[in-house]
Design an enzyme around this catalytic site. Structure first.
Site, PDB file in Angstrom:
ATOM      1  N   ASP A 285     -23.887  -7.667   9.587  1.00 58.04           N
ATOM      2  CA  ASP A 285     -22.768  -8.306   8.904  1.00 58.04           C
ATOM      3  C   ASP A 285     -22.696  -9.759   9.372  1.00 58.04           C
ATOM      4  OD1 ASP A 285     -20.648  -8.822   7.283  1.00 58.04           O
ATOM      5  OD2 ASP A 285     -19.364  -7.218   8.017  1.00 58.04           O
TER       6      ASP A 285
HETATM    7  C1  BGC Z   1     -17.925  -8.910   5.455  1.00 53.67           C
HETATM    8  C2  BGC Z   1     -18.939  -8.160   4.620  1.00 53.67           C
HETATM    9  C3  BGC Z   1     -19.568  -9.081   3.618  1.00 53.67           C
HETATM   10  C4  BGC Z   1     -20.186 -10.246   4.358  1.00 53.67           C
HETATM   11  C5  BGC Z   1     -20.934 -11.212   3.457  1.00 53.67           C
HETATM   12  C6  BGC Z   1     -18.445 -10.217   5.995  1.00 53.67           C
HETATM   13  O1  BGC Z   1     -17.420 -10.997   6.506  1.00 53.67           O
HETATM   14  O2  BGC Z   1     -17.515  -8.085   6.525  1.00 53.67           O
HETATM   15  O3  BGC Z   1     -18.318  -7.081   3.985  1.00 53.67           O
HETATM   16  O4  BGC Z   1     -20.521  -8.398   2.865  1.00 53.67           O
HETATM   17  O5  BGC Z   1     -19.150 -10.948   5.016  1.00 53.67           O
HETATM   18  O6  BGC Z   1     -20.077 -11.933   2.672  1.00 53.67           O
END
Ligand code: BGC
Length: 766
Positions: A285
């Site tokens: 993530d």
């Molecule tokens: C979130 C994810 C997301 C990623 C990319 C993160 O802050 O937890 O769910 O896919 O950002 O945008």
């Protein structure tokens, strides 16, 4: 040996599901062997690097930007957060034409509940209990995303959560692992198809694992629990998505058993690869590798090396892999094989997408608009939105007549951007139809519908400020609260009915949106109280991204229609249901508690030694100041008609259990049937639910667990017998040692229209 056999079976199943034959796999392997044979270590590490796209990366001097240079050097595997097909094509050209080995990039974005056409938030989608509808939503999302150049979506989010304080419950399918698994599979089918068409894209299952169990519902905190709980309450939906062929998995931010998920070998390798046979790639993530330093796991080089060794293939935005893996190799923290393994998995994903055949497959710049926000997509969004609404209360005031004089009240009634909900990065914020517009369009005489704002979101401007939506401040009306309320009350007094559209703003749920007070924001709640004093029927149309505490509302308003955040067709869908053109059929997938203090809360808990019926009893399991049962339980939702259920029946009372090579089977599957009748005056859909309880076991088993559901449409007076089939696996559970077993003994089966309104029968497994 048993484990090996199991893994081999899973792998075979996964290959069939991917629609790939052994020949294709061999061809892919040869291609990638050959390509990797030519790659330098630096280029291989480059494939593991996923930065965010800066704005204007390819225009003018930005061609020389750091990212553009890295792309030309083959030191980037993909980009996230860009959704402009023309720019994506230019960037792809940079990669393909300028880099030494011409390896194309993948382009990822959070296409979570629609791209241009926005559907209800995922928690709302789950309330349809309709996997086919969710598959269609995902299919449309893939069509629209790929029209914009995106070939990888960071969806589905399948985190089970028991805690409505956690804002990200809005992004998931609620509290039940069985329903969550069926929904996870539907998303994967919808996004990926068999990955052979130019509008089928890679899915990414997130956030692996247990992100929804963040301590105290506060985002990013550790989640810790026994493995018994982990595997029986939380893990199934991730596994179901993997079994359905998900191409990628995103590791979660937080710690599990003291180790951040991005560095967690148990999760990423022992379970995901070895137990489940996952053969796609794992991405971290956002910045999670870098944040492992904050978790106290060492410096950037150490955490990056540990992540790679644990099984994390791609580093999102940290730059930890590209910045330190070369050095880690020299320092002996990782091996060339560790890099090769991750690089191969990313190249395989690109191969499966067909990018080596045609890097511009998803870059059709000819009229992409034709595939976006089309009338068919919008029609589907309207239908699905109406199906997601949950009627929580109705004393008969709904449906409204189209000739009624209606006072529409509430800032959210006249708001476009908030109707989208969280995670709608690709949508135009002025595209949604407001509730006010929808109602005015539906009624016989639009001038009989008044509008007054009634209040701001909260009294405290600081709370409005933290509820910013899509990067914009929530509008504040400078008038005094009393003035706004007086205007609304005056309008209510002149109307036949009041439709109060109140609740959370869109970004009060989603990431980093935890709350401890789960009530409707204060200014709006007070407004609602004043509206009820007019004596006019008050219909609360509730916007929310999570279960709210509606204790006062449930007693004092005439009807509550929970619309979550319905997406671009919000107003039309709300009008469809308010005026009875569509009979509501949504059912909750997360329990609505009586008090914020009862969190975490979930229907499928295990029994305790001192049960109560919800009321306070000294020395029993309850609260002194509130009932502990749900105000509106999992599976609950009303209709404009009523349904009655027969007693359930089982075809046979006894089944014999066999176990061969670790695989359990019953002599015959358990067939359960129940007859449901529409006893009211309107046609309506009812979701018939089946729950099972294992009455005695070596470990305490849940009081009830969902094991089947079917949505049936019934005309007034019509009856239907619904038949469920339970297989051996439906009776199985994971022991604390993670063996999947069935223990002989008595099972209870329950059927009904909600988790707390069931009738039961039973059978014996010997
Ligand atoms: C979130 C994810 C997301 C990623 C990319 C993160 O802050 O937890 O769910 O896919 O950002 O945008």
């Amino acid at each position: 040996m048993k484990r090996l056999l199991f893994t081999a079976l899973l792998l075979a199943a996964a290959i069939v599901l991917h629609g790939r034959g052994a020949d294709n796999d061999r061809e892919m392997d040869r291609f990638i062997d050959d390509l990797m044979g030519k790659m330098s270590t630096e280029e291989k590490i480059g494939q593991l690097n996923l930065p965010a796209a800066p704005t204007d990366i390819v225009t003018g001097p930005a061609r020389e930007s750091d990212i553009a240079v890295l792309i030309s050097e083959g030191r980037i595997g993909g980009l996230l957060n860009i959704s402009d097909v023309k720019k994506i094509r230019e960037i792809q050209e940079l990669a393909v034409k300028n880099s030494r080995l011409h390896i194309p990039l993948i382009f990822g974005l959070d296409v979570v509940h629609g791209q241009k056409t926005v559907f209800p938030i995922p928690l709302g989608l789950s309330a349809t209990w309709n996997p086919d509808a969710i598959e269609r939503m995902a299919r449309i999302s893939a069509i629209e995303a790929s029209a914009m150049g995106i070939n990888w979506t960071y969806s589905p989010m399948v985190d089970i959560s028991h805690d409505a304080r956690w804002g990200r419950v809005a992004e998931g399918a609620g509290e039940d692992p069985y329903l969550g698994s069926r929904i996870a599979e539907a998303y994967i089918r919808g996004y990926q198809g068999d990955l052979t068409e130019d509008d089928e894209i890679l899915a990414c299952v997130k956030h692996y694992a247990l992100y929804g169990a963040a301590d105290a519902g506060r985002d990013y905190t550790a989640s810790d629990m026994s493995r018994y709980r982990m595997f029986n309450w939380y893990m199934e939906p991730y596994k179901a998505a993997v079994d359905a062929g998900a191409a990628s998995v995103m590791s979660a931010f937080q710690q599990v058993e003291g180790v951040p998920c991005a560095l967690n070998r148990f999760l990423l390798t022992d379970v995901l690869r070895e137990k489940w046979g996952f053969d796609g790639f794992v991405v971290a993530d956002y910045n999670a590798v870098g944040e492992a330093v904050n978790h106290g796991m060492g410096n950037l080089e150490e955490v990056s090396a540990r992540a790679l060794k644990a099984g994390l293939d791609m580093d999102m935005v940290t730059g930890g892999y590209i910045g330190t893996l070369g050095k880690a190799l020299e320092d002996g923290l990782i091996s060339e094989e560790d890099i090769d393994r991750a690089c191969r998995r990313i190249l395989e994903a690109k191969y499966r997408l067909g990018l080596f055949d045609d890097p511009y497959r998803f870059c059709d710049t000819e009229n992409p608009e034709d595939r976006l926000f089309s009338p068919t997509h919008r029609e589907e969004a309207r239908k699905i939105a109406a199906e997601s609404f949950v009627l929580l209360k109705n004393n008969g005031v709904l449906p409204l007549g189209k000739d009624a004089r209606i006072a529409v009240v509430g800032m959210l009634a006249d708001d476009k951007a908030n109707m989208l909900g969280c995670w709608t990065v690709g949508a135009d914020t002025d595209s949604p139809v407001t509730v006010l517009e929808g109602i005015r369009k539906a009624v016989t005489d639009p001038s009989s519908v008044s509008y007054s704002r009634g209040s701001n979101l909260f009294y405290n401007p600081d709370m409005d400020r933290v509820s910013r939506n899509q990067g914009k401040d929530v509008d504040r009306d400078p008038r005094k609260p009393e003035e706004m309320v007086a205007e609304a009350v005056e309008a209510a007094a002149k109307a036949d009915a009041v439709v109060a559209v109140l609740g959370e703003a869109a970004e009060m749920s989603g990431e980093s949106a935890s709350r401890v007070d789960l009530t409707i924001p204060d200014a709006q709640r007070d407004l609602l109280k004043e509206l009820t004093k007019t004596g006019k029927p008050v219909i609360l149309v509730l916007c929310t991204g999570r279960p709210l505490v509606l204790d006062w509302e449930s007693e004092n308003v005439d009807a509550i229609l929970n619309i979550w955040f319905p997406g671009t067709e919000a107003g039309y869908a709300v009008a469809d249901v308010l005026f009875g053109d569509v009979n509501p059929s949504g059912k909750l997938t997360m329990s609505f508690p009586r008090s914020s203090g009862t969190m975490p809360f979930y229907y499928n808990e295990t029994p305790n030694g001192r049960p109560t019926d919800g009321r306070w009893v000294k020395y029993a399991s309850c609260y002194m100041d509130t009932g502990w049962t749900a105000l509106y339980p999992f599976g609950y939702g009303l209709s404009y008609t009523t349904f009655s259920y027969s007693e359930p029946s089982v075809e046979k009372q006894e089944y014999s259990l066999r176990c061969k090579d670790g695989q359990y089977s019953l002599d015959t599957p358990v067939k359960v049937s129940v007859t449901v009748t529409n006893t009211g005056k309107a046609a309506g859909a009812e979701t018939v639910q089946l729950y099972v309880r294992d009455m005695a076991g070596s470990v305490a088993r849940p009081l009830r667990e969902l094991k089947g559901f079917e949505k049936v449409m019934l005309q007034p007076g019509e009856s239907r017998t619904v038949e469920f089939t339970l297989t051996a696996d439906d009776l199985a559970f994971y022991t604390p040692d993670l063996d999947r077993v069935i223990e002989p003994g008595e099972f209870s089966v329950m059927t009904g229209g909600s988790s707390s309104d069931v009738r039961s029968t039973g059978f014996l497994v010997k």
